[in-house]
Design an enzyme around this catalytic site. Sequence first.
Site: not given
Ligand code: GLP
Length: 245
Positions: A67, A136, A138, A143
Site C-alpha cells: 500500500d 482494527n 486491517h 479497513e
Molecule cells: C499501517 C499499514 C499496515 C500495517 C499497519 C500496522 O496502517 N498500512 O500495512 O500492517 O499499519 O502497523 P504497525 O506495524 O506499525 O503496528
Amino acid sequence: MKIIVASDYDEISRLAADRVAELVRQDPGAVLGLPTGSTPLGMYRNLIRMHRESGLSFKNVTTFNLDEYVGLSPDDENSYRYYMYQNFFNHIDIQKQNINIPDGTAEDLEQECVDYENKILSAGGIDLMVLGLGNNGHIGFNEPSDHFPNATHVTELDDSTIQANARFFESIDQVPRYAITMGIGSIMRCRKILLLASGNAKARAIRGALEGPVTPLLPASILQFHPDVTVILDTDAASELTRGV
Ligand code: GLP
C-alpha cells in the site's frame, strides 16, 4: 493456519527473516509482497544483516508493496516508498526496476490501481506476502467495512487508523485520508502468507483474525480461508487467544 508464538519482538523478526531468506535461497527470482509499519522493521534489519554477512542476494527478486498513502510525494519521509528505501532497499542488492510500490501521486489513481494489479499478474503472482496487522484488524489498508474488496483500489482510512498512524506525522491533520492498497483478493491470491503481530494493542485483532467469524468487519479474518498462512506473534499479541496454540 500455522501459529508460532515467539518469546519477544526480536524472535518474531528473526523467524520472519528466516522464512523470507529460505524462500529467496530456494528461488532467487521469487516475488515478494512487502508491508510497512513498525512491526516488519526488525525483519528488514535481519535481512540486511543476512545480505551483508552471508551473501543473501535479492538481485533477481521482485517486490510489490502492499500500500501507499495518496498525495505524499516519494521523497516525503512519511511515504511508504521513502520507508522502503530507507529501511530496506538502499541496503540490499535489489534492482530498482524490480521494485513495485503504488504511486499515490498518480494523476489517475483508478488507472494506477488497474496497472498495479496487472503488474502483479504479469510477474506471475506473489510467492510470499508478508503482512502486518492494524489495531482494527486491517491488512494493507483494507479497513473494516461491509465487504471484502477484491483488487488494488483507493480506500478511505478509518479514523482509528489515522489516529494510530499519527505518531509518525507532526500532527494528525497531516495524515493522508486516502491510500492505495492491494485488495483482499490481491492478498488471498498470494501463494504463501506470513502475518506478523507484536504487542498488546494487536491482541484483540489477532483473536478476531484467528478465532472469530470470517467477516469484513475484521478484514484479517479472511486469512482463515487461505491454504498457506503462517502467523508469528509474541506472547502479548497472543494474550487474548482462547483456544491455546
Ligand atoms: C499501517 C499499514 C499496515 C500495517 C499497519 C500496522 O496502517 N498500512 O500495512 O500492517 O499499519 O502497523 P504497525 O506495524 O506499525 O503496528
